[in-house]
Design a protein around this motif. Structure first.
Motif, PDB file in Angstrom:
ATOM      1  N   TYR B  41       0.777  -1.233   0.000  1.00  0.00           N
ATOM      2  CA  TYR B  41       0.000   0.000   0.000  1.00  0.00           C
ATOM      3  C   TYR B  41       0.814   1.292   0.000  1.00  0.00           C
ATOM      4  O   TYR B  41       0.595   2.168  -0.848  1.00  0.00           O
ATOM      5  N   PRO B  42       1.787   1.434   0.923  1.00  0.00           N
ATOM      6  CA  PRO B  42       2.516   2.715   0.965  1.00  0.00           C
ATOM      7  C   PRO B  42       3.294   2.991  -0.319  1.00  0.00           C
ATOM      8  O   PRO B  42       3.532   4.150  -0.671  1.00  0.00           O
ATOM      9  N   VAL B  43       3.693   1.907  -1.020  1.00  0.00           N
ATOM     10  CA  VAL B  43       4.427   2.101  -2.275  1.00  0.00           C
ATOM     11  C   VAL B  43       3.475   2.563  -3.373  1.00  0.00           C
ATOM     12  O   VAL B  43       3.806   3.410  -4.203  1.00  0.00           O
ATOM     13  N   LEU B  44       2.271   1.998  -3.345  1.00  0.00           N
ATOM     14  CA  LEU B  44       1.311   2.282  -4.409  1.00  0.00           C
ATOM     15  C   LEU B  44       0.599   3.614  -4.228  1.00  0.00           C
ATOM     16  O   LEU B  44       0.225   4.266  -5.187  1.00  0.00           O
ATOM     17  N   SER B  45       0.404   3.994  -2.977  1.00  0.00           N
ATOM     18  CA  SER B  45      -0.399   5.197  -2.746  1.00  0.00           C
ATOM     19  C   SER B  45       0.290   6.075  -1.710  1.00  0.00           C
ATOM     20  O   SER B  45       0.861   5.568  -0.744  1.00  0.00           O
ATOM     21  N   ASP B  46       0.263   7.373  -1.910  1.00  0.00           N
ATOM     22  CA  ASP B  46       0.824   8.236  -0.867  1.00  0.00           C
ATOM     23  C   ASP B  46      -0.268   9.044  -0.181  1.00  0.00           C
ATOM     24  O   ASP B  46      -0.049  10.145   0.287  1.00  0.00           O
ATOM     25  N   ASP B  47      -1.460   8.454  -0.120  1.00  0.00           N
ATOM     26  CA  ASP B  47      -2.567   9.079   0.599  1.00  0.00           C
ATOM     27  C   ASP B  47      -2.272   9.026   2.107  1.00  0.00           C
ATOM     28  O   ASP B  47      -2.336   7.977   2.725  1.00  0.00           O
ATOM     29  N   ILE B  48      -1.908  10.179   2.657  1.00  0.00           N
ATOM     30  CA  ILE B  48      -1.484  10.217   4.059  1.00  0.00           C
ATOM     31  C   ILE B  48      -2.622   9.824   5.005  1.00  0.00           C
ATOM     32  O   ILE B  48      -2.415   9.177   6.020  1.00  0.00           O
ATOM     33  N   TYR B  49      -3.841  10.211   4.654  1.00  0.00           N
ATOM     34  CA  TYR B  49      -4.985   9.924   5.530  1.00  0.00           C
ATOM     35  C   TYR B  49      -5.116   8.427   5.761  1.00  0.00           C
ATOM     36  O   TYR B  49      -5.217   7.955   6.890  1.00  0.00           O
ATOM     37  N   TYR B  50      -5.078   7.669   4.648  1.00  0.00           N
ATOM     38  CA  TYR B  50      -5.244   6.228   4.809  1.00  0.00           C
ATOM     39  C   TYR B  50      -3.998   5.567   5.378  1.00  0.00           C
ATOM     40  O   TYR B  50      -4.097   4.612   6.142  1.00  0.00           O
ATOM     41  N   GLN B  51      -2.807   6.112   5.026  1.00  0.00           N
ATOM     42  CA  GLN B  51      -1.601   5.562   5.644  1.00  0.00           C
ATOM     43  C   GLN B  51      -1.659   5.702   7.158  1.00  0.00           C
ATOM     44  O   GLN B  51      -1.348   4.778   7.900  1.00  0.00           O
ATOM     45  N   ASN B  52      -2.074   6.877   7.599  1.00  0.00           N
ATOM     46  CA  ASN B  52      -2.201   7.124   9.034  1.00  0.00           C
ATOM     47  C   ASN B  52      -3.179   6.138   9.656  1.00  0.00           C
ATOM     48  O   ASN B  52      -2.929   5.544  10.711  1.00  0.00           O
ATOM     49  N   MET B  53      -4.307   5.952   8.977  1.00  0.00           N
ATOM     50  CA  MET B  53      -5.328   5.061   9.528  1.00  0.00           C
ATOM     51  C   MET B  53      -4.794   3.633   9.614  1.00  0.00           C
ATOM     52  O   MET B  53      -5.022   2.929  10.592  1.00  0.00           O
ATOM     53  N   ILE B  54      -4.048   3.206   8.594  1.00  0.00           N
ATOM     54  CA  ILE B  54      -3.521   1.839   8.621  1.00  0.00           C
ATOM     55  C   ILE B  54      -2.459   1.696   9.709  1.00  0.00           C
ATOM     56  O   ILE B  54      -2.412   0.685  10.415  1.00  0.00           O
ATOM     57  N   ILE B  55      -1.632   2.715   9.864  1.00  0.00           N
ATOM     58  CA  ILE B  55      -0.614   2.631  10.919  1.00  0.00           C
ATOM     59  C   ILE B  55      -1.268   2.479  12.285  1.00  0.00           C
ATOM     60  O   ILE B  55      -0.900   1.615  13.077  1.00  0.00           O
ATOM     61  N   LEU B  56      -2.295   3.301  12.559  1.00  0.00           N
ATOM     62  CA  LEU B  56      -2.995   3.174  13.838  1.00  0.00           C
ATOM     63  C   LEU B  56      -3.667   1.806  13.950  1.00  0.00           C
ATOM     64  O   LEU B  56      -3.633   1.168  14.996  1.00  0.00           O
ATOM     65  N   SER B  57      -4.259   1.341  12.835  1.00  0.00           N
ATOM     66  CA  SER B  57      -4.900   0.032  12.856  1.00  0.00           C
ATOM     67  C   SER B  57      -3.898  -1.066  13.186  1.00  0.00           C
ATOM     68  O   SER B  57      -4.207  -2.002  13.930  1.00  0.00           O
ATOM     69  N   LEU B  58      -2.698  -0.945  12.606  1.00  0.00           N
ATOM     70  CA  LEU B  58      -1.661  -1.946  12.882  1.00  0.00           C
ATOM     71  C   LEU B  58      -1.325  -1.960  14.371  1.00  0.00           C
ATOM     72  O   LEU B  58      -1.191  -3.025  14.980  1.00  0.00           O
ATOM     73  N   ILE B  59      -1.182  -0.762  14.941  1.00  0.00           N
ATOM     74  CA  ILE B  59      -0.869  -0.678  16.372  1.00  0.00           C
ATOM     75  C   ILE B  59      -1.969  -1.359  17.188  1.00  0.00           C
ATOM     76  O   ILE B  59      -1.705  -2.177  18.065  1.00  0.00           O
ATOM     77  N   PHE B  60      -3.221  -1.036  16.865  1.00  0.00           N
ATOM     78  CA  PHE B  60      -4.320  -1.611  17.641  1.00  0.00           C
ATOM     79  C   PHE B  60      -4.488  -3.096  17.343  1.00  0.00           C
ATOM     80  O   PHE B  60      -4.960  -3.845  18.195  1.00  0.00           O
TER      81      PHE B  60
END
Lengths: 294, 624
Positions: B41-60
């Motif tokens: 995902y991060p390679v394909l898209s640089d949408d910060i909003y969704y990257q942020n959401m996925i990072i938080l999701s990974l943590i949780f």
């Protein structure tokens, strides 16, 4: 010395109010094995309702107990019928999560209705004190403590002197046998829930005068009340009263002699210490597991 | 064996024609695709909003998956799981603030260690005992840590919070390091969960969830297992918390130790599915998405409370098992629709012990020493004012089938409970094979050769029959916890024992689906798995049909000829009198007579006691 005596007295008065709210929690646990995490939320809700009665209608907050308590009790009854009854047989963890969810919803509702700003009930006697033998006793604390004791005695009388009280105790000890002798356990359970939460409501009406509150105050309250109940022995009303008195004194002393900010740590420290040394609490008894299996 | 093959085929109709359309393969394919998408995902898209959401999701997801170990497997719900994320964050924050020349990443493992150590201490406080106290302690713990973080200003900078060093790498790949480190941590966490599930540790935890008292009596070391699980449920969570802190670059007590964080984790676990591998991950992504939606599109604040609170209530009432298990059971129902269930099948005729090579040998009875194998001396137990056991003393000679009879309420079952420490005795001594065992916990007694069945059978309802039998642990070592849950040899041994009791055809059934009589047989097999020296049977003939009663006494006799000593409580007099010698008679919590069947039948005191006690009971009932 005078200062110490004054703190002791204030601690005991505070303990009386705590005892009232914790008594409701321990009653619900004792009869239904439900740890009502929403207890603190109902308490704060009662504070807000009392605030509105005082602020808008000008009713004396301590007199408003007569309105607040039945209203909160009725909410407790509805809560039982709608939410708790469907999962009566689920493990205890389920009811913990359920009532926790309820607490969050009530917190959100209070935030919507009254806002998240600090609210305080300040009746005319809020700043007055009785001076007595060198001691200063704030009127609000004294009245509040006395009213709490009155309500607590009423609760105790209901539990020990009435048919309902006997039915409650029978349902607590052995639900299936209680059914056999004509006690409708589900109705009793709903009444207990109402009664227990009403006690929290009466407590909330009083504490609203003593402390300012916000919707989020309920976390601190449930922590405090659980600490008291664990300290006294879960399910024991006498234990809750004893625990509450000790607790009120401990909290007052810490805030007077250590620092008010560390006083908030007292409940949690007590929970740890008690469960480490005596998991069944001061007046609790270990239950006989083999006999209740059937 | 031949009697069971046809039913075995019914239970596994797809065996032999396994195709890639099986749910398990579909599930794996979905997991694989999702994993690849996540990594790309991060390679394909640089949408910060969704990257942020996925990072938080990974943590949780790490937090929830950790929570799953203590709450999903072991059944101890924790409302303090978020505190371990916070502890991780603070560990990294405090260390990074004091060591500015070292890269922050070095402190991430330290965050895991701190979380694990705190869990160890907290586990010692809270998991030695059992029951509802744990959930209360976890809430208290969370608030206590928060208060400490607020007040210990010299370490944490109090409510003002700590600022972490800003990331030093190129702005173009801003989130990549966080993203991939978290993916790695989640991978490690999932690997650990998977490993736990297939080891003795995981099986023991599930047994604890199902019935803790019973688990102890079949040799499961409760505190070690629970505390181990608790530590394991926090280590990677602490690491994820460290990354969380670094990612936020600012931490304060309010944010890091918010109870809503813990609620979010619990909610994710419940929604996704407890005790599953992927459920917590699915739940975490779903709830974090809802959380962001509530915060950004619905105004946050109170709406978030309504959302979390309301969902919690709804899930507990309507979806108690979570999404994944619900889908699983739906698929299962569709696959097995129209096929006859196995529960009504006939119990097998039973095998012979001679075929069980692993654990039993025929013994020469003349070689058995003439000594008591089990002996209780002056045992006492009071429940409030009722003296249930009042100075009972008796011996069970080695190689005997000893009976224990007495009127209802004479203390028979309580004595059993005292012998295996299901409840603790007030005073008295218990000796097993020359060793005093009354100070030992239940599992140590089981390891020393004590096996016990319950009057009302206590199997682990959610486990299969085979798992129930294998769950018994004959010995305990920390290293042993890491062994595969059902090794080949153990599986074979368990199947042999099930064959012996006639229950092999039911090996893959959930135990709660069995009838009472069937459960009795499985419980016997379970106890035999312990290879006990002495077997305590609590009403083995109660509530089962006459044919099964005959089979039961036949098995007891045969086991006895192979050197097993028995102590049997039973009300079925022909059963006891035909089987047992000696027989102890109990009245009012103490032994009043001992003898063989003939002596007992003709002892006037025994006859009198049976009648007399009953009369007294009736009198007493009138005057409470």
């Amino acid at each position: 010395m005078t200062e110490f005596l004054q703190n002791l007295l204030l601690g005991i008065l505070l303990g009386g109010v705590y005892a009232l709210a914790a008594g409701g929690l321990t009653l619900i646990f004792g009869v239904m094995r439900v740890i009502n995490i929403a207890h603190g939320a109902f308490l704060v809700l009662a504070s807000f309702i009392t605030y509105t009665l005082w602020d808008v209608l000008g009713i004396d907050p301590l007199l408003a107990i007569l309105i607040t308590t039945p209203v909160i009790g009725a909410l407790g009854w509805v809560t039982y019928k709608v939410l708790v009854a469907p999962i009566r047989t689920a493990p205890m963890a389920s009811t913990v999560l359920l009532t926790f969810g309820l607490a969050l919803v009530v917190e959100g509702a209070m935030g919507e209705i009254w806002g998240n700003n600090s609210t305080a009930i300040r009746p005319s006697y809020g700043d007055e004190s009785f001076a007595f033998a060198g001691l200063y006793l704030p009127k609000a604390q004294l009245y509040g403590g006395l009213v709490a004791v009155l309500v607590l005695v009423a609760l105790w009388a209901i539990l020990t002197k009435t048919w309902l009280g006997r039915a409650i105790r029978a349902a607590a000890i052995n639900p299936s046998s209680a059914e056999l002798v004509g006690i409708k356990v589900t109705s009793v359970a709903a009444l207990v829930f109402a009664l227990g939460i009403a006690a929290a409501g009466a407590g909330g009406a009083i504490t609203g005068i003593l402390y300012p509150f916000v919707p989020g105050s309920h976390y601190q309250w449930i922590a405090r009340l659980l600490a008291i109940v664990v300290l006294g022995g879960m399910g024991s009303l006498n234990g809750a009263v004893l625990g509450a008195l000790l607790f009120g004194v401990a909290e007052t002393m810490t805030s007077a002699y250590v620092s008010p900010s560390w006083a908030t740590a007292v409940p949690y420290a007590i929970v740890f210490a008690v469960l480490l040394v005596r998991p069944q609490g001061l007046l609790g008894t270990r239950m006989r597991e083999d006999a209740v299996m059937a | 064996m031949t009697a069971t093959t046809d039913t075995a085929e019914q239970s596994a109709p797809t065996e032999g024609k396994r195709s890639f359309l099986e749910p398990i393969w579909i599930g794996r394919a979905i997991a694989l695709v999702a994993g690849v998408l996540l990594l790309a995902y991060p390679v394909l898209s640089d949408d910060i909003y969704y990257q942020n959401m996925i990072i938080l999701s990974l943590i949780f997801a790490v937090g929830t998956s950790g929570l799953n170990i203590i709450s999903g497997f072991a059944g101890y719900i924790s409302l303090g799981q978020g505190a371990f994320l916070g502890l991780g964050g603070y560990t990294v924050g405090v260390l990074a603030a004091r060591n500015e020349d070292v890269t922050v990443w070095w402190w991430i493992p330290a965050a895991g260690v701190v979380a694990g150590l705190v869990a160890l201490v907290l586990g010692f406080v809270s998991l030695r005992s059992r029951g509802p106290a744990f959930v209360i302690i976890t809430v208290a713990f969370l608030f206590l840590v928060q208060v400490i973080a607020v007040n210990w200003v010299s370490l944490t900078n109090g409510t003002a919070g700590l600022t972490l060093p800003l990331p030093t790498w190129d702005r173009d790949i801003m989130n990549w390091p966080f993203y991939y480190v978290l993916c790695a941590i989640l991978g490690a966490q999932l690997l650990m969960t998977w490993w736990i599930r297939r080891t003795k540790l995981g099986m023991g935890l599930i047994a604890i969830r199902e019935d803790e008292t019973k688990a102890a009596t079949i040799g499961i070391n409760l505190p070690v297992q629970k505390i181990t699980a608790f530590v394991m449920s926090t280590f990677f969570v602490g690491m994820a918390g460290g990354v969380y802190g670094y990612y936020l670059t600012f931490i304060d007590p309010r944010g890091m130790f918010s109870i809503l964080l813990s609620v979010q984790l619990v909610l994710s676990l419940l929604i996704g599915g407890k005790a599953t591998l992927w459920g917590p991950v699915i739940g975490a992504f779903l709830i974090e998405y809802l959380n962001e939606y509530a915060n950004n599109d619905l105004g946050g604040g109170n709406v978030r409370l309504f959302l979390f609170g309301g969902l919690l209530v709804v899930v507990v009432i309507f979806l108690p098992k979570g999404i994944l298990p619900a889908i699983e059971s739906l698929l299962m129902r569709r696959r097995t629709a129209g096929k006859a269930g196995l529960v009504g099948a006939r119990i097998g005729s039973g095998g012979s012990l001679a075929s069980i090579t692993d654990r039993v040998q025929l013994v020469d009875r003349s070689q058995i020493p003439d000594r008591p194998l089990l002996e209780v001396k002056d045992l006492r137990k009071a429940f409030g004012g009722v003296q249930a056991v009042d100075g009972a003393s008796f011996a069970v000679p080695e190689g005997s089938i000893t009976g224990l009879i007495g009127p209802n309420g004479s203390g028979k079952t309580t004595i059993f409970n005292l012998i295996d420490n299901t409840i603790a005795a007030d005073s008295g001594e218990i000796w097993l094979a020359g060793e005093r065992i009354d100070r030992l916990p239940s599992w140590s007694r089981a390891h020393r050769g004590l096996g016990r069945t319950f009057q009302l059978t206590r199997l682990f309802g959610e486990m299969t029959v085979l798992e129930n039998v294998v769950a018994a642990q004959r010995s305990f070592s920390v290293a042993g916890l890491g062994k595969v849950a059902v090794s080949g040899a153990e599986g074979r041994a368990a199947e042999e024992l099930l064959e012996y009791v006639g229950m092999r055809a039911f090996r893959d059934q959930k135990a709660h689906a069995l009838s009472y009589g069937q459960q009795k047989l499985v419980e016997l097999a379970q106890i035999l798995m312990l290879d006990p020296k002495v077997i305590l049977l609590d009403e083995p003939a109660g509530g089962i049909n006459p044919v099964l009663i005959d089979r039961m006494s036949e098995m007891i006799r045969e086991l006895n000829s192979y050197g097993k000593t028995f102590l049997i409580v039973e009300h079925n007099m022909p059963f006891i009198l035909g089987l047992c010698d000696p027989i102890h008679v109990l009245a009012r919590g103490k032994r009043m007579a001992t003898g063989d069947a003939h002596e007992i039948q003709n002892d006037p005191a025994v006859i009198d006691a049976y009648l007399g006690d009953d009369f007294q009971l009736e009198e007493k009932a009138g005057t409470p």
